[in-house]
Every structure is written in structure tokens, then in C-alpha cells.
Write a protein that holds these residues in place. Structure first.
Motif, PDB file in Angstrom:
ATOM      1  N   SER A   1       0.815  -1.223   0.000  1.00 23.23           N
ATOM      2  CA  SER A   1       0.000   0.000   0.000  1.00 23.23           C
ATOM      3  C   SER A   1       0.844   1.266   0.000  1.00 23.23           C
ATOM      4  N   SER A   2       1.875   1.293  -0.826  1.00 17.69           N
ATOM      5  CA  SER A   2       2.685   2.494  -1.052  1.00 17.69           C
ATOM      6  C   SER A   2       3.321   3.033   0.216  1.00 17.69           C
ATOM      7  N   GLY A   3       3.508   2.196   1.208  1.00 12.73           N
ATOM      8  CA  GLY A   3       4.145   2.658   2.427  1.00 12.73           C
ATOM      9  C   GLY A   3       3.338   3.661   3.203  1.00 12.73           C
ATOM     10  N   THR A   4       2.003   3.551   3.153  1.00 16.04           N
ATOM     11  CA  THR A   4       1.171   4.532   3.857  1.00 16.04           C
ATOM     12  C   THR A   4       0.213   3.885   4.855  1.00 16.04           C
ATOM     13  N   GLY A   5       0.110   2.589   4.882  1.00 19.65           N
ATOM     14  CA  GLY A   5      -0.874   1.949   5.740  1.00 19.65           C
ATOM     15  C   GLY A   5      -0.284   1.462   7.051  1.00 19.65           C
ATOM     16  N   THR A   6      -1.047   0.625   7.735  1.00 19.79           N
ATOM     17  CA  THR A   6      -0.581   0.043   8.998  1.00 19.79           C
ATOM     18  C   THR A   6       0.552  -0.937   8.717  1.00 19.79           C
ATOM     19  N   SER A   7       1.262  -1.300   9.762  1.00 20.82           N
ATOM     20  CA  SER A   7       2.364  -2.242   9.585  1.00 20.82           C
ATOM     21  C   SER A   7       1.876  -3.559   9.009  1.00 20.82           C
ATOM     22  N   LEU A   8       0.680  -3.970   9.380  1.00 19.49           N
ATOM     23  CA  LEU A   8       0.122  -5.211   8.874  1.00 19.49           C
ATOM     24  C   LEU A   8      -0.255  -5.093   7.403  1.00 19.49           C
ATOM     25  N   ALA A   9      -0.876  -3.970   7.016  1.00 22.21           N
ATOM     26  CA  ALA A   9      -1.284  -3.783   5.627  1.00 22.21           C
ATOM     27  C   ALA A   9      -0.097  -3.561   4.708  1.00 22.21           C
TER      28      ALA A   9
ATOM     29  N   ALA B   1      -3.394 -10.783  12.193  1.00 25.52           N
ATOM     30  CA  ALA B   1      -4.501  -9.832  12.230  1.00 25.52           C
ATOM     31  C   ALA B   1      -4.665  -9.252  13.629  1.00 25.52           C
ATOM     32  N   ASP B   2      -4.774  -7.923  13.672  1.00 25.41           N
ATOM     33  CA  ASP B   2      -4.900  -7.227  14.953  1.00 25.41           C
ATOM     34  C   ASP B   2      -5.947  -6.139  14.792  1.00 25.41           C
ATOM     35  N   SER B   3      -7.090  -6.324  15.389  1.00 27.42           N
ATOM     36  CA  SER B   3      -8.195  -5.382  15.199  1.00 27.42           C
ATOM     37  C   SER B   3      -7.877  -3.992  15.711  1.00 27.42           C
ATOM     38  N   SER B   4      -6.855  -3.865  16.544  1.00 26.33           N
ATOM     39  CA  SER B   4      -6.531  -2.547  17.087  1.00 26.33           C
ATOM     40  C   SER B   4      -5.835  -1.658  16.062  1.00 26.33           C
ATOM     41  N   GLN B   5      -5.347  -2.214  14.948  1.00 27.34           N
ATOM     42  CA  GLN B   5      -4.739  -1.412  13.891  1.00 27.34           C
ATOM     43  C   GLN B   5      -5.846  -0.876  12.989  1.00 27.34           C
ATOM     44  N   ASN B   6      -6.463   0.175  13.450  1.00 21.49           N
ATOM     45  CA  ASN B   6      -7.616   0.753  12.769  1.00 21.49           C
ATOM     46  C   ASN B   6      -7.462   2.285  12.774  1.00 21.49           C
TER      47      ASN B   6
ATOM     48  N   SER C   1      -7.471  23.139   2.410  1.00 23.86           N
ATOM     49  CA  SER C   1      -8.050  21.804   2.252  1.00 23.86           C
ATOM     50  C   SER C   1      -8.067  21.078   3.588  1.00 23.86           C
ATOM     51  N   ILE C   2      -9.110  20.280   3.760  1.00 22.52           N
ATOM     52  CA  ILE C   2      -9.242  19.429   4.936  1.00 22.52           C
ATOM     53  C   ILE C   2      -9.539  18.015   4.443  1.00 22.52           C
ATOM     54  N   ALA C   3      -8.822  17.022   4.967  1.00 18.80           N
ATOM     55  CA  ALA C   3      -9.009  15.631   4.548  1.00 18.80           C
ATOM     56  C   ALA C   3      -9.193  14.739   5.773  1.00 18.80           C
ATOM     57  N   PHE C   4     -10.051  13.743   5.620  1.00 20.70           N
ATOM     58  CA  PHE C   4     -10.312  12.788   6.701  1.00 20.70           C
ATOM     59  C   PHE C   4     -10.552  11.421   6.088  1.00 20.70           C
ATOM     60  N   GLY C   5      -9.892  10.401   6.648  1.00 19.88           N
ATOM     61  CA  GLY C   5     -10.089   9.056   6.126  1.00 19.88           C
ATOM     62  C   GLY C   5      -9.295   8.037   6.897  1.00 19.88           C
ATOM     63  N   GLN C   6      -9.188   6.849   6.303  1.00 15.38           N
ATOM     64  CA  GLN C   6      -8.444   5.755   6.923  1.00 15.38           C
ATOM     65  C   GLN C   6      -7.390   5.230   5.960  1.00 15.38           C
ATOM     66  N   PRO C   7      -6.132   5.261   6.363  1.00 10.95           N
ATOM     67  CA  PRO C   7      -5.081   4.633   5.554  1.00 10.95           C
ATOM     68  C   PRO C   7      -5.338   3.133   5.456  1.00 10.95           C
ATOM     69  N   PRO C   8      -4.683   2.438   4.539  1.00 12.03           N
ATOM     70  CA  PRO C   8      -4.915   0.998   4.368  1.00 12.03           C
ATOM     71  C   PRO C   8      -4.739   0.215   5.672  1.00 12.03           C
ATOM     72  N   TYR C   9      -5.728  -0.604   5.974  1.00 11.95           N
ATOM     73  CA  TYR C   9      -5.657  -1.461   7.159  1.00 11.95           C
ATOM     74  C   TYR C   9      -6.396  -2.762   6.863  1.00 11.95           C
ATOM     75  N   VAL C  10      -6.035  -3.803   7.553  1.00  7.63           N
ATOM     76  CA  VAL C  10      -6.575  -5.136   7.297  1.00  7.63           C
ATOM     77  C   VAL C  10      -7.961  -5.257   7.930  1.00  7.63           C
TER      78      VAL C  10
ATOM     79  N   THR D   1      -4.174 -15.173   3.372  1.00 10.43           N
ATOM     80  CA  THR D   1      -4.938 -14.139   2.659  1.00 10.43           C
ATOM     81  C   THR D   1      -5.152 -12.943   3.576  1.00 10.43           C
ATOM     82  N   ALA D   2      -5.369 -11.807   2.948  1.00 11.03           N
ATOM     83  CA  ALA D   2      -5.677 -10.592   3.710  1.00 11.03           C
ATOM     84  C   ALA D   2      -6.550  -9.681   2.856  1.00 11.03           C
ATOM     85  N   ASP D   3      -7.538  -9.076   3.475  1.00  7.04           N
ATOM     86  CA  ASP D   3      -8.391  -8.085   2.814  1.00  7.04           C
ATOM     87  C   ASP D   3      -8.067  -6.723   3.409  1.00  7.04           C
ATOM     88  N   ILE D   4      -7.806  -5.750   2.525  1.00  3.45           N
ATOM     89  CA  ILE D   4      -7.339  -4.432   2.957  1.00  3.45           C
ATOM     90  C   ILE D   4      -8.309  -3.367   2.453  1.00  3.45           C
ATOM     91  N   LEU D   5      -8.611  -2.402   3.316  1.00  2.79           N
ATOM     92  CA  LEU D   5      -9.547  -1.330   2.986  1.00  2.79           C
ATOM     93  C   LEU D   5      -8.905   0.032   3.234  1.00  2.79           C
TER      94      LEU D   5
END
Length: 545
Positions: free
Chosen positions: A393-401, A488-493, A471-480, A448-452
Motif C-alpha cells: 500500500s505504497s508505504g502509507t498503511g498500517t504495519s500489517l497492511a 490480524a490485529d483489530s486494534s490497527q484501525n 483543504s481538509i481531509a479525513f479518512g483511513q489509511p490501508p488497514y486489514v 490471505t488478507a483483505d485491505i480497505l
């Protein structure tokens, strides 16, 4: 057609019988040419005159003007000017637009065109076609407009001189050189353990030189060279800057390498189809990023995550070779098809994963849809294969993603789906939204892993001062979010919040302060997971040329 614009020229000449046309037949009211000129001075001056007489192909018949009718009051005089002297030209759409207001400079330009034509007739031995009354009236008009004619000649002389200077000093007859320089000061802070040991303020920069070459006007050979020492900022992948680029010979080194960042050639196959081939290409060069307000690393977002969708616009390392087709069916529909290979330059048969088709690749299809002008939609599907460990994920997501398929030692494949939306509420207010989803599978085993990932942003243009942008931006970087991945660690959100304001000091210089905040980052530590927020303050100065 009224008496304004070149109708004044026609009437002025016609009423003094320059073309042997009587006043009664040419103009609806009496008056000498001088009187009509005086009327023009009083009623028809415009602030920014546009001289049209010599900018379009010469017409040979007044019937070529779609908006000129035989019943028009100046028809006969215009007919004579067009068909006898050939010194009147209209617009490219075959209109004359005789109702448009005319300035003295436009009148002088039209007069000068007629003088040039008559001089050509005389020098060609056709003086008998020019009557004495014609010459007398033209002389009178020439005296009346002597100042304007002299000014026009001065402008032409100055323009010819500037053109000669540009031709002598230009960089290339086919290549335009552009570039940019970024200076950035940044500092990370917060209580998260990812920031510990990296709290110093940094100051670094990046330089790019772009060579834009066209051999026919519609094609483009693009070459980019760059060097920089902007590191991946403290706080890990979740706080990366939009313009981080480190070409230093060694970590922390002061000697920078100049690298070839782009090399591709784009050319039209038809009016609707463009082809692109290159040896150093990123996927945003072949797919459209429907995020115009945040895309530029010089003037857009300050974070890597907000610039573009990291699950879709993600490279497989430097030096991707690519081939792409870009099709524009009409103003509403477009289609982009691309294939990128990251080991295309490697001929090795010893390595199993090399060459154009044997190594890692990205195959992409993008559908562009603009149902109406303020709204632009994009749908993307990608199939990617990575034979060796690669950042998902282009080096922008969680360590898991970001860890390839959950296993640091193997590669795998992924199916990626992306949707982008850009809506302009007004010229000064726009909204952008995107969402992407990837299903991944390791090369070996059944991991397998699903990433959003998703992001929304709103941009205010010309806020407070013309040219500035907030500009103002809000969202979620890639996470599993799913799969059977063992780690898998649900706390990486995590949640990403970004705000910046760009001060456009001039056309080429801007200063952008901004703040990046990551909530619930899920930093993996020896003692568990640290979800305390992380912050990065940024001050970017961009110079473009």
C-alpha cells in the motif's frame, strides 16, 4: 449588421466613394468618412482591442460570411473590399461579426491591410485597378490614423525583435524545460512510541527538472530528473509526507544522487486514442487521479496518503516499464488500459521472476464517467503480482497492511478495486471522495488478507485571497479488515486527519503550513499496541518554473 466594428471601415470608405459606391447605396445615413470616424471614437472604443484582419485565412467572396446578408446596409461596400481588394478576413467559423465594437487600433489594422493590398496591386503593374478617388480617400484615412499606424508598426517591429531573441536564446526548438524546488521544515510530536527518538525538527529539500518534448504538437516525450534528501518522516508510514524523496548516497549523507524519475513517450493514434510507452513510469502517469486539488506534491496535499489512493496508485519500486492505451469516447466516457512490469529490464533466465512478462506486474483497467460537468467518477480494477516481498500500500498503511501478504519473506497476488469521485459545487468549492479494497493471497501457502482504505476531502479555492487554497481531509489509511492472516490485529484501525492552507505568494512561489494527525495508529511495540495519536507539523515552500 450595425455600423460598429469593421462596418465603420466599410462605411468610412464607402461614403467617400473609395470603391465607387455611392453614399446612398452604402450607408443608411449621411455624413463624411471623418464624421463616421468621429462617431467611432465616441462610441466604439474598447479596452482590449483584438485585431483580426490578419489572423485568419483571406476570404474571396462576401458570401463566405454566414452572418452577412444582401440586405445589410454595408453589404455592397463590404463586397467590394472583399472581392475587389481582398483586404478583409473574418473569424475561423466563417462569420464576420459586424456588430462587434471597433477600436481605433482595429480600424488602423484594417486600414493597414487595405494599404498593403493596394501597394501589392500597384507594384504588380495593376495600378489601373485602383482609382484616383480610392487613393485620395485612403490617403485621407492614412493621415487621420497616422498615430495608430505608426504605433502598430512599432509593435510589429518590437515583436519581431523579441521573437528573434527568443529563437536565438531558446533552450530547444522542440523541448520546454520546467522544474520545481521544495524546501520543507517538519517535526513530529505526540506521546506515541513511534515518535520517540525522532522528535528533532528537520529541514530538507527536493529538486525536479522536467523536459517536455513534442515533435508534432500533440505528442509528448517526458523526462524527469530529480534529487532530494527528504526522508520518510518520524512516526512511520502513517505520517509520510507527500514529497519525501531521499536520493542520498547513504543514510543521513549530504551527497545526493540525481536519478531518472520518469521516461515515457505519449502520442496520438487517432483524435480519440492516445498510446503511452515508457521504461520509467508510475501508474498515475497512465491512470487518471480524480483528485486535482490534492495531487500535486508542490501545491497539493502535504501527506502521501491524501495525494492519491495508495492501494490503486501504488508502484512496485523504481523503473516500471509500461504500455498503456487512453481512449476518450466523448465528453462523458473514457477508458484507460495499462500494463506495468517492474523487472522488464532484466534478461536473466536464472531468476524465475524477470523480464517483461516473467516478473512483477500490474494490469489495470479504468473507466472514467462524467455524467455532467461538475461531477467526475472513476472506476478501477487492477490485478497485481509481486514475486518478492513488496509494500502492498505504497508505504502509507498500517504495519500489517504494508507487510506483504502478512509474511515478510514471500510475495503474492492481489485484486484491487477502486472508486473515485470529484464534485465541484462552485469554482471555489470542491469535494473529493475515494474508497479502495484489495484481496491478497501469498505466493506460497494459503495466507490471505483483505485491505480497505478511504478518504474524503473538501477544498476551498481563493479563500481570503485569490490563488490561495485551504483543504481538509479525513479518512483511513490501508488497514486489514479480513482474511486468514495470522497477524490480524483489530486494534490497527487508524484515522487520518489533515489540514493545510497554501499561501500563493506569486505565480511561481507558494508557502504551505499544515498539520497531519493520525488517531488510533496501532503502533506495534514490545509491550503490545500503542494507540496514542501521532502528529506532524509541516511548512512547505515550493518554487516552480
Amino acid at each position: 449588421m450595425s455600423k460598429s466594428r469593421l462596418g465603420f471601415l466599410v462605411a468610412a470608405i464607402a461614403t467617400t466613394s473609395v470603391l465607387g459606391v455611392s453614399t446612398a447605396s452604402a450607408a443608411p445615413e449621411s455624413g463624411t468618412g471623418t464624421q463616421l470616424i468621429q462617431n467611432m471614437n465616441r462610441d466604439a472604443l474598447i479596452a482590449n482591442p483584438t485585431i483580426l484582419q490578419n489572423t485568419n485565412a483571406q476570404v474571396t467572396s462576401v458570401s463566405q460570411f454566414s452572418d452577412v446578408q444582401p440586405t445589410d446596409w454595408a453589404f455592397t461596400a463590404l463586397q467590394s473590399l472583399v472581392e475587389r481588394y481582398g483586404c478583409i478576413a473574418g473569424y475561423p467559423d466563417s462569420t464576420y461579426r459586424g456588430s462587434r465594437a471597433l477600436s481605433r487600433y482595429e480600424f488602423a489594422a484594417g486600414l493597414n491591410a487595405c494599404l498593403d493590398k493596394i501597394n501589392e496591386l500597384i507594384s504588380s503593374g495593376l495600378a489601373d485597378k485602383v482609382g484616383k478617388e480610392d487613393l485620395a480617400t485612403l490617403q485621407k484615412l492614412q493621415e487621420e490614423f497616422s498615430a495608430e499606424l505608426a504605433a502598430l508598426k512599432g509593435r510589429v517591429t518590437a515583436l519581431e525583435s523579441k521573437t528573434a531573441t527568443l529563437e536565438a536564446q531558446q533552450f530547444s526548438t522542440t523541448t520546454k524545460l520546467t522544474g520545481s524546488v521544495i524546501f520543507t521544515g517538519a517535526g513530529s510530536f505526540g506521546d506515541n512510541s513511534a515518535v520517540d527518538g525522532n522528535r528533532n525538527i528537520t529541514f530538507a529539500g527536493r529538486t525536479r527538472l522536467n523536459f517536455n518534448t513534442s515533435f508534432g504538437g500533440k505528442d509528448l516525450l517526458f523526462i524527469r530528473l530529480q534529487a532530494g534528501n527528504i526522508p520518510n518522516n518520524a512516526g512511520g508510514n502513517l505520517l509520510r509526507l507527500a514529497f519525501d524523496e531521499n536520493t542520498a548516497t547513504a543514510a543521513g549523507g549530504s551527497t545526493l544522487n540525481v536519478q531518472l524519475d520518469r521516461l515515457y513517450y505519449r502520442f496520438p493514434l487517432t483524435n480519440q486514442i492516445n498510446l503511452l510507452v515508457g521504461t520509467t513510469v508510475n501508474i498515475e502517469d497512465v491512470l487518471d487521479v480524480s483528485n486535482p486539488d490534492l495531487l500535486s506534491s508542490e501545491t497539493g496535499s502535504i501527506s502521501r496518503f491524501a495525494r492519491r489512493d495508495p492501494l490503486i496508485f501504488r508502484g512496485q519500486g523504481d523503473g516500471n516499464a509500461a504500455a498503456a492505451v487512453k481512449i476518450k469516447f466523448n465528453d462523458q466516457f473514457g477508458l484507460n488500459i495499462a500494463y506495468l512490469a517492474n523487472q522488464a529490464q532484466n534478461p536473466s533466465t536464472v531468476l524465475a521472476d524477470a523480464g517483461v512478462f516473467g516478473g512483477g506486474y500490474t494490469g489495470a483497467v479504468q473507466v472514467l464517467f462524467t455524467p455532467f460537468k461538475p461531477l467526475a467518477l472513476s472506476f478501477v480494477y487492477e490485478r497485481t503480482y509481486d514475486p518478492s516481498p513488496t509494500n502492498l500500500s505504497s508505504g502509507t498503511g498500517t504495519s500489517l497492511a504494508n507487510t506483504t501478504y502478512g509474511l515478510a519473506s514471500v510475495g503474492g497476488s492481489a485484486d484491487r478495486f477502486g472508486f473515485q469521485l470529484n464534485y465541484n459545487f462552485s469554482p471555489n468549492l470542491s469535494f473529493n471522495g475515494r474508497v479502495s479494497y484489495a484481496t491478497t493471497r501469498a505466493v506460497s501457502g494459503d495466507t490471505t488478507a483483505d485491505i480497505l482504505s478511504w478518504l474524503t476531502s473538501i477544498t476551498f479555492k481563493d479563500l481570503f485571497v485569490q490563488g490561495n487554497q485551504a483543504s481538509i481531509a479525513f479518512g483511513q489509511p490501508p488497514y486489514v479488515v479480513g482474511g486468514n492472516i495470522a497477524r490480524a490485529d483489530s486494534s490497527q484501525n487508524p484515522y487520518h486527519i489533515e489540514a493545510f492552507y497554501r499561501f500563493q505568494l506569486s505565480k511561481n512561489i507558494s508557502i504551505t503550513p499544515g498539520l497531519i494527525t493520525v488517531l488510533n495508529p496501532g503502533t506495534i511495540t514490545g509491550g503490545g499496541v500503542d494507540n496514542r495519536p501521532e502528529f506532524v507539523g509541516v511548512l512547505r515552500t515550493s518554487l516552480t518554473f
